[in-house]
Design a protein around this motif. Sequence first.
Motif, PDB file in Angstrom:
ATOM      1  N   ASP A 197      -5.473  30.376  30.879  1.00 32.88           N
ATOM      2  CA  ASP A 197      -5.291  31.820  30.819  1.00 32.88           C
ATOM      3  C   ASP A 197      -6.397  32.585  31.526  1.00 32.88           C
ATOM      4  O   ASP A 197      -6.534  33.791  31.361  1.00 32.88           O
ATOM      5  CB  ASP A 197      -5.195  32.284  29.363  1.00 32.88           C
ATOM      6  CG  ASP A 197      -6.355  31.757  28.526  1.00 32.88           C
ATOM      7  OD1 ASP A 197      -7.197  31.027  29.085  1.00 32.88           O
ATOM      8  OD2 ASP A 197      -6.415  32.085  27.333  1.00 32.88           O
ATOM      9  N   ASN A 198      -7.228  31.849  32.332  1.00 37.45           N
ATOM     10  CA  ASN A 198      -8.288  32.496  33.099  1.00 37.45           C
ATOM     11  C   ASN A 198      -8.239  32.029  34.553  1.00 37.45           C
ATOM     12  O   ASN A 198      -8.101  30.828  34.825  1.00 37.45           O
ATOM     13  CB  ASN A 198      -9.673  32.183  32.522  1.00 37.45           C
ATOM     14  CG  ASN A 198      -9.877  32.791  31.155  1.00 37.45           C
ATOM     15  OD1 ASN A 198     -10.097  33.990  31.030  1.00 37.45           O
ATOM     16  ND2 ASN A 198      -9.770  31.944  30.120  1.00 37.45           N
ATOM     17  N   SER A 199      -8.353  32.960  35.489  1.00 41.76           N
ATOM     18  CA  SER A 199      -8.391  32.621  36.923  1.00 41.76           C
ATOM     19  C   SER A 199      -9.835  32.405  37.364  1.00 41.76           C
ATOM     20  O   SER A 199     -10.761  33.004  36.799  1.00 41.76           O
ATOM     21  CB  SER A 199      -7.778  33.757  37.762  1.00 41.76           C
ATOM     22  OG  SER A 199      -6.416  33.936  37.433  1.00 41.76           O
ATOM     23  N   PRO A 200     -10.059  31.548  38.378  1.00 42.44           N
ATOM     24  CA  PRO A 200     -11.414  31.394  38.912  1.00 42.44           C
ATOM     25  C   PRO A 200     -11.877  32.708  39.536  1.00 42.44           C
ATOM     26  O   PRO A 200     -11.065  33.518  39.999  1.00 42.44           O
ATOM     27  CB  PRO A 200     -11.258  30.309  39.982  1.00 42.44           C
ATOM     28  CG  PRO A 200      -9.963  29.622  39.659  1.00 42.44           C
ATOM     29  CD  PRO A 200      -9.087  30.674  39.048  1.00 42.44           C
ATOM     30  N   SER A 201     -13.167  32.909  39.562  1.00 42.56           N
ATOM     31  CA  SER A 201     -13.749  34.083  40.230  1.00 42.56           C
ATOM     32  C   SER A 201     -14.916  33.614  41.094  1.00 42.56           C
ATOM     33  O   SER A 201     -15.695  32.749  40.697  1.00 42.56           O
ATOM     34  CB  SER A 201     -14.220  35.117  39.203  1.00 42.56           C
ATOM     35  OG  SER A 201     -15.223  34.557  38.350  1.00 42.56           O
ATOM     36  N   PHE A 202     -14.992  34.165  42.326  1.00 41.90           N
ATOM     37  CA  PHE A 202     -16.017  33.743  43.277  1.00 41.90           C
ATOM     38  C   PHE A 202     -17.374  34.319  42.895  1.00 41.90           C
ATOM     39  O   PHE A 202     -17.497  35.499  42.537  1.00 41.90           O
ATOM     40  CB  PHE A 202     -15.655  34.188  44.699  1.00 41.90           C
ATOM     41  CG  PHE A 202     -14.579  33.356  45.325  1.00 41.90           C
ATOM     42  CD1 PHE A 202     -14.894  32.162  45.972  1.00 41.90           C
ATOM     43  CD2 PHE A 202     -13.246  33.738  45.259  1.00 41.90           C
ATOM     44  CE1 PHE A 202     -13.905  31.392  46.547  1.00 41.90           C
ATOM     45  CE2 PHE A 202     -12.258  32.971  45.827  1.00 41.90           C
ATOM     46  CZ  PHE A 202     -12.586  31.793  46.475  1.00 41.90           C
ATOM     47  N   HIS A 236     -22.234  27.492  50.828  1.00 45.75           N
ATOM     48  CA  HIS A 236     -21.836  26.858  49.569  1.00 45.75           C
ATOM     49  C   HIS A 236     -20.958  27.854  48.806  1.00 45.75           C
ATOM     50  O   HIS A 236     -21.432  28.885  48.325  1.00 45.75           O
ATOM     51  CB  HIS A 236     -23.060  26.469  48.745  1.00 45.75           C
ATOM     52  CG  HIS A 236     -22.698  25.665  47.536  1.00 45.75           C
ATOM     53  ND1 HIS A 236     -23.606  25.356  46.551  1.00 45.75           N
ATOM     54  CD2 HIS A 236     -21.513  25.086  47.153  1.00 45.75           C
ATOM     55  CE1 HIS A 236     -23.010  24.644  45.615  1.00 45.75           C
ATOM     56  NE2 HIS A 236     -21.742  24.467  45.963  1.00 45.75           N
ATOM     57  N   ILE A 237     -19.689  27.550  48.752  1.00 45.40           N
ATOM     58  CA  ILE A 237     -18.730  28.417  48.069  1.00 45.40           C
ATOM     59  C   ILE A 237     -18.724  28.049  46.583  1.00 45.40           C
ATOM     60  O   ILE A 237     -18.556  26.868  46.226  1.00 45.40           O
ATOM     61  CB  ILE A 237     -17.326  28.259  48.677  1.00 45.40           C
ATOM     62  CG1 ILE A 237     -17.363  28.612  50.166  1.00 45.40           C
ATOM     63  CG2 ILE A 237     -16.320  29.120  47.940  1.00 45.40           C
ATOM     64  CD1 ILE A 237     -16.063  28.340  50.891  1.00 45.40           C
TER      65      ILE A 237
END
Length: 679
Positions: A176-181, A201-202
């Motif tokens: 229920d959580n999306s990745p964030s940069f 480095h991402i």
Amino acid sequence: DPHGKFSIDPQFGIIRTKKQLDHEAQSIVVLTVQSQLGNSSVSSSTQVNISVTDINDNPPVFLTKSDKVTISHTQPPGSAVYIAHAEDKDSGLNGAIKYSIASEQSDAFSIDPSLGVVNLTRTVFAEKQQEYTLHIAAEDSGSPPLTSLLILTAINVTDRRLDSLAVKIVILDINDNSPSFMSSPLSYVMEDVEVGFLVHHIIAKDPDEGRNGQVTYHILSGNENKAFILDKITGLLTTAQFLDREVQERYSLTVIALDDGSPALSATQILTIVVLDVNDETPVFLKQLYETEVHENQDPGEFVIRVEAVDRDAGLNSLLQYEILPGAGYEKFKMNSHSGELVTAASLDRETQEVFSIKGSSCHDLGSPSRCSTAQLCLTVLDENDHSPLFARTQYQISVTEDLEEGSAILDLSASDEDAGLNGEVTYSLIDNTYGAFAIDSATGSIITTKALDRETKSQYTFRAVASDHSTHFPRSTTVMTVLIQDMNDNAPKFEQNYYEASVWEGQSPKTDIIQVFAIDLDSGLNGETEYSILSGNENATFLIDSARGILATNTGLDYENTSSYRFLVLLASDHGTPSLNSTATVLVTVLDVNDNPPVFSSPEYHVHVKESIPIGSHITEVSAKDCDAGTNAEISYAIISGNDRGHFCLDAQTGSVNLTEKLDYEDTMKFTLVIQAT
């Protein structure tokens, strides 16, 4: 009792067990018992039913010792999450199973003691605890048995028996959580880095747990030329090939961070990579070769040409300066270092130098290290007609073979005129060409034959060649041509006669000269040297010939009676001519006879029988002799030299015919023996 498990006392009728009984194998045994009175035939029977009472000798057994079940953390309390099941071979209370969870386990779960159903007692969260391990016990209700006289049983060792099962319950997290940069969307890299260099480095974070929080990285677009490689696990972006700012100075990569949930959630970022310039580009001239023309005798400072180069680098790395590199004639020109304009520094003379090949260099003044390139300048000086053509030599002498075909080139004359273009075009002609055997191509100066040559007719020609240009101010140039005709072997030796006759006495010693033959060859040198030999008719080597002088001589003694004449061919060849030519003549040699052979009778004895009654004049016989000699040497005469004392016979001296001249008398003489001589 087919298995013999029981026995009976025959007197008292007491039934006893002989083997151990097993309730689980057979719970009721039916025996038929017979009784008999003494030894009489009176008997009776009865049926005895024996019940085998169960004892608690089998524990409950789970089908597996461990199990695993996965549930979602969204399941509500009271939900059944697992059913435990064990089996007990005993019966009654001994086989009744009760389920329980060890008291030290989590309060999040409970179990139905009879059914073994595990229920959720409260909400569970994967972020706090991802899995639970429950130790479930299965226990029977076994108790000591009652005894009686007719029920046989065994003694229980323990009251109750149990088994256990470890169940791992895994709590599934909901994605229920999306990745964030977390990393910057801008990065810089020098264009000269090696392949595999770390560019950026991402980093992206996902608060979910487990696979839902595991992030992988991918490039969606902007990497069509595959310049970069992104490690999907670590997020490390490296170069996959050499970069070139002059080809592409900026990359915009669309990067996606994707978690491993189901369904997966993602986030995207536009990552801008700026390629920084290094001085890695060499200036390039717009042309590698600049060609132009300039008039001679002009004043210094005349504009010649402008060169231009470009540098794909940026900033100070692309600032250019121009110069002329040292070389032949470069001091006659000057170049503007900023504009690239080339002008003359002195008056030019085409006859001194017609073409100038100059290298112009451009380089980065402020680049480090400085790079440069070169271009070729080809400058042609235009001509004025101020020179006459000249032959390289005042006379030429050449030799040609007499077998040249008409139109054959014998020499390419060349006269040089220092002028150029039409001013330097040379026209050729011949004078004093009395015999007209040669001509010259007016444009190329190639001298050719106009008819067939014959050294035997004329062996040398002398004439003059003239070279002139289009000018009317300068005299023409001449050169003397001497052409020597070389001999070719084009004449065969020729005998003075086609037929020779000669004679020689037989019996002469070997090497006796017979005749000398002569042949003439009009060629010269080796082509005219002749050699004599016998071609045929001399199979037994009876004769020999002097190869140089042509003298024919005997090689062996001759015998007229064997061979009276010889006819053969004499071969004449030019030994050193190429190809060798030859002619032939016929020789007839007659052998003269010598009287070296006596006459020989056809038979050494002649036997003749005649009757005594033949008349006088009768032909008796005829003798004959032959002589191998010829002519008078072979003319034979016959005579009787003995045995004709009484003259009974006469002999014809020419024919050898013997005739009777006196009458014969057998009683007087029975036999005559005549000796006849042939001379």
